[in-house]
Design a protein around this motif. Structure first.
Motif, PDB file in Angstrom:
ATOM      1  N   LEU A  34       0.819  -1.207   0.000  1.00  0.00           N
ATOM      2  CA  LEU A  34       0.000   0.000   0.000  1.00  0.00           C
ATOM      3  C   LEU A  34       0.857   1.263   0.000  1.00  0.00           C
ATOM      4  O   LEU A  34       0.612   2.198  -0.764  1.00  0.00           O
ATOM      5  N   SER A  38       1.228   3.946  -3.089  1.00  0.00           N
ATOM      6  CA  SER A  38       0.883   5.349  -2.832  1.00  0.00           C
ATOM      7  C   SER A  38       2.010   6.287  -3.235  1.00  0.00           C
ATOM      8  O   SER A  38       1.785   7.303  -3.905  1.00  0.00           O
ATOM      9  N   THR A  41       2.425   6.259  -7.055  1.00  0.00           N
ATOM     10  CA  THR A  41       1.362   7.011  -7.706  1.00  0.00           C
ATOM     11  C   THR A  41       1.610   8.508  -7.597  1.00  0.00           C
ATOM     12  O   THR A  41       1.438   9.247  -8.572  1.00  0.00           O
ATOM     13  N   MET A  42       2.055   8.950  -6.429  1.00  0.00           N
ATOM     14  CA  MET A  42       2.314  10.368  -6.231  1.00  0.00           C
ATOM     15  C   MET A  42       3.412  10.857  -7.171  1.00  0.00           C
ATOM     16  O   MET A  42       3.261  11.874  -7.859  1.00  0.00           O
ATOM     17  N   GLN A  90      -3.684   7.371 -13.469  1.00  0.00           N
ATOM     18  CA  GLN A  90      -3.345   6.687 -12.224  1.00  0.00           C
ATOM     19  C   GLN A  90      -4.449   5.728 -11.803  1.00  0.00           C
ATOM     20  O   GLN A  90      -4.173   4.658 -11.262  1.00  0.00           O
ATOM     21  N   LEU A  94      -3.943   1.850 -11.011  1.00  0.00           N
ATOM     22  CA  LEU A  94      -4.301   1.307  -9.701  1.00  0.00           C
ATOM     23  C   LEU A  94      -5.301   0.167  -9.809  1.00  0.00           C
ATOM     24  O   LEU A  94      -5.244  -0.781  -9.020  1.00  0.00           O
TER      25      LEU A  94
END
Length: 104
Positions: A34, A38, A41-42, A90, A94
């Motif tokens: 996770l 995260s 993705t950022m 994104q 995801l």
């Protein structure tokens, strides 16, 4: 896809956790996946936007000097166009990773 393959099936192992050590291991696997997703993705959302601005800078300066529009209008318009595109890219990534990791 590479991230999904790294953590392939990490979410499917809860049924095999019988001891406290196994449960802690599975929690760490889930948390690690996770956090990694995260952070990835950022950075994947921000990097293309940061790399495009130096290319658009001469056009922005020319149009700012001629009084076509101001700084706030440029950044507001750029944000309104770039954020939905980055969000959809994104989201697609995801969704693929979600099913590869097998989160529940």
């Amino acid at each position: 896809v590479i991230i999904g393959l790294i953590f392939l099936g990490a979410g499917d192992e809860w049924g095999d956790a019988r001891t406290r050590g196994d449960v802690e291991k599975e929690v760490n696997n889930h948390w690690g996946a996770l956090v990694f997703i995260s952070i990835n993705t950022m950075f994947l959302s921000a990097e293309p936007l940061l790399l495009v601005f130096p290319l658009e800078r001469p056009v922005f300066i020319r149009e700012y000097i001629t009084g076509t529009y101001g700084t706030s209008a440029y950044f507001l318009a750029k944000t309104m166009v770039d954020v939905p595109v980055a969000f959809l890219q994104q989201l697609l990534g995801l969704v693929v990773v979600y099913f590869l990791i097998d989160y529940q």
